[in-house]
Design a protein around this motif. Structure first.
Motif, short mmCIF file in Angstrom:
data_model
loop_
_atom_site.label_atom_id
_atom_site.label_comp_id
_atom_site.label_asym_id
_atom_site.label_seq_id
_atom_site.Cartn_x
_atom_site.Cartn_y
_atom_site.Cartn_z
N PRO A 1 0.83 -1.21 0.00
CA PRO A 1 0.00 0.00 0.00
C PRO A 1 0.86 1.26 0.00
N ALA A 2 0.44 2.24 -0.82
CA ALA A 2 1.08 3.56 -0.80
C ALA A 2 0.38 4.35 0.29
N GLY A 3 0.98 4.38 1.46
CA GLY A 3 0.34 4.98 2.64
C GLY A 3 0.05 6.46 2.43
N THR A 4 -0.97 6.92 3.13
CA THR A 4 -1.36 8.34 3.08
C THR A 4 -1.21 8.92 4.48
N GLU A 5 -1.43 10.22 4.58
CA GLU A 5 -1.37 10.88 5.89
C GLU A 5 -2.39 10.23 6.84
N ARG A 6 -3.52 9.87 6.30
CA ARG A 6 -4.59 9.25 7.11
C ARG A 6 -4.11 7.89 7.67
N ASP A 7 -3.39 7.12 6.82
CA ASP A 7 -2.87 5.82 7.29
C ASP A 7 -1.88 6.03 8.44
N VAL A 8 -1.05 7.05 8.29
CA VAL A 8 -0.06 7.33 9.34
C VAL A 8 -0.80 7.69 10.63
N ASP A 9 -1.84 8.49 10.48
CA ASP A 9 -2.64 8.91 11.63
C ASP A 9 -3.17 7.69 12.38
N VAL A 10 -3.74 6.75 11.62
CA VAL A 10 -4.32 5.56 12.22
C VAL A 10 -3.23 4.74 12.94
N ALA B 1 6.29 2.79 22.10
CA ALA B 1 5.79 2.10 20.91
C ALA B 1 6.58 2.64 19.74
N VAL B 2 6.66 1.85 18.66
CA VAL B 2 7.43 2.25 17.49
C VAL B 2 6.55 2.18 16.25
N VAL B 3 6.62 3.21 15.42
CA VAL B 3 6.02 3.13 14.07
C VAL B 3 7.17 3.21 13.08
N LEU B 4 7.33 2.12 12.33
CA LEU B 4 8.44 2.03 11.38
C LEU B 4 7.96 2.38 9.97
N PRO C 1 9.62 1.71 6.58
CA PRO C 1 10.77 1.18 5.85
C PRO C 1 10.85 1.84 4.47
N ASP C 2 11.99 1.70 3.84
CA ASP C 2 12.10 2.24 2.48
C ASP C 2 11.11 1.50 1.58
N GLU C 3 10.58 2.22 0.61
CA GLU C 3 9.58 1.62 -0.29
C GLU C 3 10.16 0.50 -1.15
N LYS C 4 11.51 0.46 -1.27
CA LYS C 4 12.11 -0.62 -2.08
C LYS C 4 12.22 -1.92 -1.29
N THR C 5 12.19 -1.82 0.04
CA THR C 5 12.46 -3.02 0.86
C THR C 5 11.46 -3.17 2.01
N PRO C 6 10.16 -3.25 1.69
CA PRO C 6 9.19 -3.31 2.79
C PRO C 6 8.93 -4.72 3.33
N PHE C 7 9.13 -5.75 2.49
CA PHE C 7 8.64 -7.09 2.88
C PHE C 7 9.39 -7.67 4.07
N VAL C 8 10.70 -7.46 4.08
CA VAL C 8 11.46 -8.05 5.19
C VAL C 8 11.09 -7.34 6.50
N ALA C 9 10.79 -6.04 6.41
CA ALA C 9 10.38 -5.30 7.61
C ALA C 9 9.05 -5.85 8.12
N GLU D 1 4.24 -0.85 14.81
CA GLU D 1 3.43 -0.70 13.60
C GLU D 1 4.35 -0.43 12.41
N VAL D 2 3.94 -0.91 11.24
CA VAL D 2 4.70 -0.60 10.03
C VAL D 2 3.79 0.15 9.08
N VAL D 3 4.26 1.31 8.62
CA VAL D 3 3.49 2.05 7.61
C VAL D 3 4.35 2.15 6.35
N THR D 4 3.78 1.74 5.23
CA THR D 4 4.56 1.75 3.99
C THR D 4 4.12 2.94 3.13
#
Ligand code: NAD
Length: 536
Positions: free
Chosen positions: A51-60, A186-189, A191-199, A217-220
């Motif tokens: 997913p191409a995260g949005t500001e709303r996703d980050v908020d959540v 708590a941590v919201v990570l 990751p770089d958009e090229k390498t999200p799966f391993v995160a 949480e991970v936000v892509t």
């Protein structure tokens, strides 16, 4: 949809289940309006989407993390540490899948992927052991002992945003997150958009280790969209990436008055002194320059060699470099020494640095060629000499398998040349005399200097702080500094005698005289220092 129509060929070379990447992608919350394609550098083919995260996703995500953080911080620190320690064990146990994902997303060789994975359990066990002491209350010296005392408590800052790059997506997503979690944050990570799966696979393992939902949480998404949205919502930012983006992050963190650590780029020097063992130094230089195809922030990109050793060193270094094999296979026999660059942009950067150096008069001692026969973004380990000091390759970070070698008349010149950079991340010094090596190390303006080693002894000394000076960044990770940054100290000062002011019935002039006498006594009498220690 998280996967392309039919699973790409390259997936069949791994041990990953065909729907594994889709399952990982589904872990990310997203409004489903946009996706980002993730490509395998080894074949330049799409392996899936996130997913191409949005500001709303980050908020959540940040809200979820904030809600989970309170309960997490209320747990005894030993319990938090035990969960992270268990996570370190799980990373070791599930290393086969993590290695496949890591190679798939980055194109790095298996040996460099293993080096990266091993870092995580080491960091977990270090902070599981030392973290609890960092959050304990401390007695400090009171203003007027024994009449007053001071105690410091350490609370987590709240929600920490971790923004990580693609070159070491396992290590750099976690090395800053682990102490933050043990400290009760708590941590919201992101990751770089090229390498999200391993995160995402690591987030799954954290949950399996016992981390409550929401605490990690991970936000892509795209850096310039998701990054600023995250910085506007968290209480601390641990950023690793380029100096250019680091400045943007620092400005925003400054405006928001939140603290941040910035682990940025480098143009790292390697110095070979005249008493060094040439073969050993050459072996070290190969590791320093070509690990992860040079896409390592700590990699050496400038080598200064004592004139008396220059020819012998170049022979040994060039010989060892020519023996390196290039490869992009999921190589369970560890045959390839050096893997791929991450993408076409990185390849263009490497090629342009080398071309610019050659146009300015540099000679290529070995390498200097793109190798599409091995992989679309593979580039030969390259050694340049006679590089003009103002050419791009001499001044800018290449972040690829390219190094320049230069003879220097003495150690003083080597130090001067090593310090002739805006960066100051890592340096390496080679000498037959360790004391001499350490003395030279003290003169080099870098956050870490390794003597008779490339970078591993500095990075893997998890107890010692790591970070850069100048354009290489701000703050430190690792060691007690690496956890203290995530704690908010609160001083609780107590008076045993009521307000520290003139007692009722005592004239102010008497009180002032008394305070002056007491201050003098405090400054002069050793017995008072003893008393202070006793009162603490
Ligand atoms: P980058 O700065 O382009 O990206 C790093 C991260 O920042 C990515 O997750 C990206 O999406 C995100 N980002 C992009 N724009 C952003 C914005 N406006 N706000 C917030 N986040 C944003 O760096 P890169 O090219 O991915 O990584 C390579 C660089 O990282 C090199 O310079 C390398 O030296 C450096 N690096 C430093 C260390 C260290 O420990 N010092 C470690 C690894 C890499």
């Amino acid at each position: 949809m998280a996967l392309t129509e039919s699973p790409p060929e390259i997936l069949s070379e791994t041990n990953l289940a065909p729907d594994r990447l889709a399952a990982l992608s589904e872990r990310v919350a997203g409004d489903g309006t946009g996706t980002i394609a993730v490509r395998a550098p080894a074949t330049d083919t799409e392996i899936g989407t996130i997913p191409a995260g949005t500001e709303r996703d980050v908020d959540v995500d940040v809200e979820r993390a904030r809600e989970a953080q309170t309960g997490w911080a209320d747990r005894p620190v030993e319990e938090r540490a035990a969960i992270l320690d268990r996570f370190g064990d799980l990373v070791l146990e599930r290393r086969a899948e993590l290695l496949d994902l890591l190679q798939l997303e980055t194109g790095k060789s298996r040996n460099h992927a293993v080096e990266e994975i091993l870092d995580v359990p080491l960091t977990c066990s270090y902070y599981a052991d030392r973290g609890p002491a960092a959050v304990e209350d401390e007695r400090r010296r009171g203003a007027f002992p024994p009449a007053t005392t001071a105690r410091v408590t350490y609370d987590p800052v709240g929600v920490v945003g971790v923004i990580s790059p693609w070159n070491y997506p396992v290590t750099l997503s976690l090395t800053d997150a682990i102490p933050a979690l043990i400290a009760g944050n708590a941590v919201v990570l992101k990751p770089d958009e090229k390498t999200p799966f391993v995160a995402l696979a690591l987030a799954e393992l954290l949950e399996q280790a016992g981390l409550p939902p929401g605490v990690f949480e991970v936000v892509t998404g795209q850096g310039p969209i998701v990054g600023p949205a995250l910085i506007d919502r968290v209480d601390y930012v641990a950023f690793t990436g380029s100096t250019e983006t680091g400045r943007i992050v620092a400005e925003q963190a400054g405006r928001n008055l939140i603290d941040c650590s910035l682990e940025l780029g480098g143009k790292n020097p390697l110095v070979v002194l005249d008493d060094a063992d040439v073969e050993t130094a050459a072996r070290g230089a190969v590791q320093a320059c070509f690990t992860n195809a040079g896409q390592l922030c700590l990699a050496a990109e400038r080598i200064y060699v004592a004139e008396s050793l220059y020819d012998d060193f170049c022979d040994a270094f060039v010989g060892a470099t020519r023996r390196l094999s290039l490869g992009t296979d999921f190589d369970f026999d560890f045959e390839a020494d050096v893997g791929s660059l991450i993408d076409g942009d990185q390849l263009d950067r490497v090629e342009s640095h080398v071309e610019n150096a050659i146009e300015s008069g540099a000679s290529v001692l070995t390498g200097g060629r793109h190798r599409p026969d091995v992989g679309p973004f593979c580039y030969e380990p390259t050694i340049l000499t006679d590089v003009e000091p103002d050419s791009t390759v001499a001044c800018e970070e290449t972040f690829g398998p390219v190094v320049s070698v230069e003879p220097v008349p003495d150690a003083a010149t080597a130090i001067e040349r090593a310090n002739d950079s805006d960066y100051g991340l890592n340096a390496s010094v080679w000498s037959g005399d360790r004391d001499r090596g350490r003395a030279v190390a003290r003169e080099i303006d870098c956050g870490t200097v390794c003597v008779n080693d490339a970078y591993v002894s500095g990075w893997a000394a998890v107890d010692a702080p790591m970070g850069g000076v100048g354009d290489s960044g701000l703050g430190r990770r690792h060691g007690r500094e690496g956890i203290e940054r995530y704690l908010e100290p609160r001083t609780i000062a107590t008076s045993r005698i009521g307000p520290l002011d003139a007692p009722p019935g005592i004239p102010d002039s008497w009180y002032a005289r008394g305070m002056i006498a007491l201050t003098r006594l405090q400054r002069r009498l050793p017995i008072v220092s003893g008393l202070r220690r006793w009162v603490r």
